[in-house]
Design a protein around this motif. Structure first.
Motif, mmCIF file in Angstrom:
data_model
loop_
_atom_site.group_PDB
_atom_site.id
_atom_site.type_symbol
_atom_site.label_atom_id
_atom_site.label_comp_id
_atom_site.label_asym_id
_atom_site.label_seq_id
_atom_site.Cartn_x
_atom_site.Cartn_y
_atom_site.Cartn_z
ATOM 1 N N PHE A 44 -89.289 -82.608 87.156
ATOM 2 C CA PHE A 44 -89.695 -82.619 85.746
ATOM 3 C C PHE A 44 -88.738 -81.762 84.930
ATOM 4 C CE2 PHE A 44 -92.053 -79.204 87.843
ATOM 5 C CZ PHE A 44 -91.795 -78.115 87.034
ATOM 6 N N LEU A 45 -88.834 -81.937 83.596
ATOM 7 C CA LEU A 45 -88.086 -81.100 82.659
ATOM 8 C C LEU A 45 -89.047 -80.154 81.969
ATOM 9 C CD1 LEU A 45 -85.780 -83.695 80.821
ATOM 10 C CD2 LEU A 45 -85.332 -82.444 82.917
ATOM 11 N N VAL A 46 -88.599 -78.943 81.729
ATOM 12 C CA VAL A 46 -89.386 -77.999 80.954
ATOM 13 C C VAL A 46 -88.429 -77.167 80.118
ATOM 14 C CG1 VAL A 46 -89.442 -76.391 82.924
ATOM 15 C CG2 VAL A 46 -91.064 -76.098 81.037
ATOM 16 N N ASP A 47 -88.640 -77.201 78.804
ATOM 17 C CA ASP A 47 -87.721 -76.553 77.873
ATOM 18 C C ASP A 47 -86.298 -77.054 78.134
ATOM 19 O OD1 ASP A 47 -89.859 -75.119 76.796
ATOM 20 O OD2 ASP A 47 -89.670 -73.561 78.314
ATOM 21 N N ASN A 48 -85.382 -76.163 78.416
ATOM 22 C CA ASN A 48 -83.994 -76.559 78.664
ATOM 23 C C ASN A 48 -83.629 -76.404 80.139
ATOM 24 O OD1 ASN A 48 -83.286 -77.284 75.992
ATOM 25 N ND2 ASN A 48 -83.121 -75.114 75.465
ATOM 26 N N HIS A 49 -84.584 -76.748 81.002
ATOM 27 C CA HIS A 49 -84.352 -76.654 82.440
ATOM 28 C C HIS A 49 -84.851 -77.906 83.157
ATOM 29 C CE1 HIS A 49 -84.012 -72.384 81.323
ATOM 30 N NE2 HIS A 49 -83.245 -72.274 82.393
ATOM 31 N N ALA A 50 -84.179 -78.246 84.251
ATOM 32 C CA ALA A 50 -84.624 -79.339 85.121
ATOM 33 C C ALA A 50 -85.131 -78.731 86.420
ATOM 34 C CB ALA A 50 -83.463 -80.288 85.400
ATOM 35 N N SER A 51 -86.282 -79.197 86.865
ATOM 36 C CA SER A 51 -86.856 -78.699 88.117
ATOM 37 C C SER A 51 -86.469 -79.634 89.259
ATOM 38 C CB SER A 51 -88.381 -78.610 88.018
ATOM 39 O OG SER A 51 -88.929 -78.188 89.254
ATOM 40 N N VAL A 52 -85.795 -79.064 90.261
ATOM 41 C CA VAL A 52 -85.358 -79.821 91.432
ATOM 42 C C VAL A 52 -85.809 -79.065 92.673
ATOM 43 C CG1 VAL A 52 -83.390 -80.715 92.718
ATOM 44 C CG2 VAL A 52 -83.354 -80.754 90.221
ATOM 45 N N LYS A 53 -86.828 -79.602 93.337
ATOM 46 C CA LYS A 53 -87.342 -78.978 94.562
ATOM 47 C C LYS A 53 -87.653 -77.490 94.353
ATOM 48 C CE LYS A 53 -87.321 -82.469 97.435
ATOM 49 N NZ LYS A 53 -88.544 -82.964 98.097
ATOM 50 N N GLY A 54 -88.294 -77.190 93.234
ATOM 51 C CA GLY A 54 -88.709 -75.812 92.967
ATOM 52 C C GLY A 54 -87.657 -74.943 92.318
ATOM 53 N N GLU A 55 -86.440 -75.433 92.181
ATOM 54 C CA GLU A 55 -85.376 -74.664 91.522
ATOM 55 C C GLU A 55 -85.199 -75.151 90.084
ATOM 56 O OE1 GLU A 55 -81.784 -73.665 93.631
ATOM 57 O OE2 GLU A 55 -82.541 -74.704 95.413
ATOM 58 N N LYS A 56 -84.969 -74.209 89.161
ATOM 59 C CA LYS A 56 -84.775 -74.538 87.755
ATOM 60 C C LYS A 56 -83.285 -74.514 87.432
ATOM 61 C CE LYS A 56 -87.633 -72.772 84.756
ATOM 62 N NZ LYS A 56 -88.424 -71.779 83.985
ATOM 63 N N LEU A 57 -82.763 -75.671 87.034
ATOM 64 C CA LEU A 57 -81.353 -75.792 86.689
ATOM 65 C C LEU A 57 -81.210 -75.889 85.178
ATOM 66 C CD1 LEU A 57 -80.231 -78.500 89.298
ATOM 67 C CD2 LEU A 57 -80.490 -76.028 89.617
ATOM 68 N N PRO A 58 -80.243 -75.193 84.578
ATOM 69 C CA PRO A 58 -80.086 -75.222 83.124
ATOM 70 C C PRO A 58 -79.548 -76.557 82.629
ATOM 71 C CG PRO A 58 -78.283 -74.015 84.129
ATOM 72 C CD PRO A 58 -79.253 -74.320 85.245
ATOM 73 N N ILE A 59 -80.039 -76.970 81.458
ATOM 74 C CA ILE A 59 -79.553 -78.182 80.792
ATOM 75 C C ILE A 59 -78.893 -77.762 79.485
ATOM 76 C CG2 ILE A 59 -80.149 -80.429 79.833
ATOM 77 C CD1 ILE A 59 -82.738 -80.309 81.488
ATOM 78 N N SER A 60 -77.625 -78.084 79.302
ATOM 79 C CA SER A 60 -76.950 -77.715 78.061
ATOM 80 C C SER A 60 -77.230 -78.768 76.992
ATOM 81 C CB SER A 60 -75.441 -77.574 78.285
ATOM 82 O OG SER A 60 -74.868 -78.815 78.636
ATOM 83 N N ALA A 61 -77.096 -78.369 75.745
ATOM 84 C CA ALA A 61 -77.418 -79.256 74.622
ATOM 85 C C ALA A 61 -76.571 -80.520 74.627
ATOM 86 C CB ALA A 61 -77.231 -78.502 73.309
ATOM 87 N N SER A 62 -75.312 -80.416 75.050
ATOM 88 C CA SER A 62 -74.406 -81.566 75.020
ATOM 89 C C SER A 62 -74.777 -82.651 76.031
ATOM 90 C CB SER A 62 -72.963 -81.104 75.261
ATOM 91 O OG SER A 62 -72.854 -80.415 76.491
ATOM 92 N N TYR A 63 -75.544 -82.309 77.063
ATOM 93 C CA TYR A 63 -75.924 -83.281 78.095
ATOM 94 C C TYR A 63 -77.399 -83.670 78.039
ATOM 95 C CZ TYR A 63 -71.442 -82.152 80.278
ATOM 96 O OH TYR A 63 -70.103 -81.970 80.531
ATOM 97 N N ARG A 64 -78.187 -82.953 77.255
ATOM 98 C CA ARG A 64 -79.639 -83.162 77.250
ATOM 99 C C ARG A 64 -80.028 -84.568 76.784
ATOM 100 N NH1 ARG A 64 -84.421 -80.494 77.441
ATOM 101 N NH2 ARG A 64 -86.100 -81.290 76.130
ATOM 102 N N ALA A 65 -79.390 -85.054 75.718
ATOM 103 C CA ALA A 65 -79.764 -86.353 75.152
ATOM 104 C C ALA A 65 -79.590 -87.479 76.174
ATOM 105 C CB ALA A 65 -78.936 -86.637 73.897
ATOM 106 N N LYS A 66 -78.493 -87.433 76.924
ATOM 107 C CA LYS A 66 -78.254 -88.470 77.936
ATOM 108 C C LYS A 66 -79.312 -88.418 79.029
ATOM 109 C CE LYS A 66 -74.815 -90.169 81.221
ATOM 110 N NZ LYS A 66 -73.460 -89.964 81.790
ATOM 111 N N LEU A 67 -79.682 -87.207 79.456
ATOM 112 C CA LEU A 67 -80.694 -87.061 80.503
ATOM 113 C C LEU A 67 -82.053 -87.572 80.020
ATOM 114 C CD1 LEU A 67 -81.549 -86.071 83.283
ATOM 115 C CD2 LEU A 67 -81.831 -83.781 82.324
#
Length: 239
Positions: A207-230
């Motif tokens: 799932f996504l929460v705020d500006n992070h992607a959750s992958v197997k319990g780890e939160k990875l940052p999502i930058s503004a330039s890539y968020r729209a595509k995701l």
């Protein structure tokens, strides 16, 4: 649906090798033959049939366009060329796509997905059958080893200065001496760049929460330039 059989026609050995490498990465493609001129191609197709021909245009003695006019009616073609000027003419010969050289993997994937969709439309009730031997994988050079890693086992990639860390679902991370841009061009379409330092495997996105992607319990940052595509990819698969 059956595996899509392919033929490469190109007089440049390096171009043939590149296409062969790309074909091996796609689970629903199977390379049947490599031909280096039009005459070898015609001799081969007199005895064998293939679903798809990757056809170079600028070849000696007989051009790809001239050869295309002689191929069986309905033969699916993807033209490959260093010259954009032939593109419009190329679509007159059953061409499903026209790829400009040098060919990058992402552009190759876009082209073969058109072919896949074409064959699915012809046989809507026959899904792809991907044999075990056609699972996608890559070899990563780490230290002095070449390590075979299946794409399905990769959670995400993380840039670390001159290296990239490959984080795996069921094994220890592996460090590879490669830049993210180079790596991104080699990956299947389910891998998505979400940050200058992160590429994730969308199959493991929880799932996504705020500006992070959750992958197997780890939160990875999502930058503004890539968020729209995701977000667009997620919404395309939403109920």
């Amino acid at each position: 649906m059956k595996i899509i059989t392919c033929l490469i026609v190109d007089d440049e050995p390096n171009a043939v090798q590149l296409l062969e490498d790309y074909i091996q990465k796609i689970p629903y493609l199977s390379l049947k033959q490599k031909c280096y001129d039009a005459f070898d191609t015609m001799q081969y197709l007199e005895k064998e049939k293939v679903d798809l021909v990757f056809l170079d245009i600028n070849m000696p003695k007989m051009s790809g366009m001239e050869l295309a006019a002689l191929l069986p009616k309905g033969q699916c073609i993807i033209f490959t060329s260093a010259y954009a000027s032939f593109a419009l003419e190329g679509y007159e010969y059953n061409a499903l796509d026209y790829i400009l050289k040098p060919i990058i993997f992402k552009r190759f994937v876009q082209a073969v997905e058109k072919v896949r969709d074409y064959f699915l439309a012809q046989n809507p009730n026959k899904p792809y059958v991907i044999p075990e031997s056609k699972k996608e994988f890559m070899f990563i050079k780490s230290d002095r080893k070449h390590i075979k890693i299946y794409y399905d086992d990769i959670l995400y990639f993380e840039a670390q200065q001159e290296y990239v860390k490959v984080v795996l679902a069921n094994d220890s991370p592996v460090l590879v001496y490669k830049r993210m841009k180079q790596l991104e061009e080699l990956l299947p379409t389910n891998f998505i760049r979400i940050h200058n330092s992160f590429i994730l495997n969308n199959n493991y996105l929880d799932f996504l929460v705020d500006n992070h992607a959750s992958v197997k319990g780890e939160k990875l940052p999502i930058s503004a330039s890539y968020r729209a595509k995701l977000i667009a990819i997620i919404e395309n698969n939403a109920l």
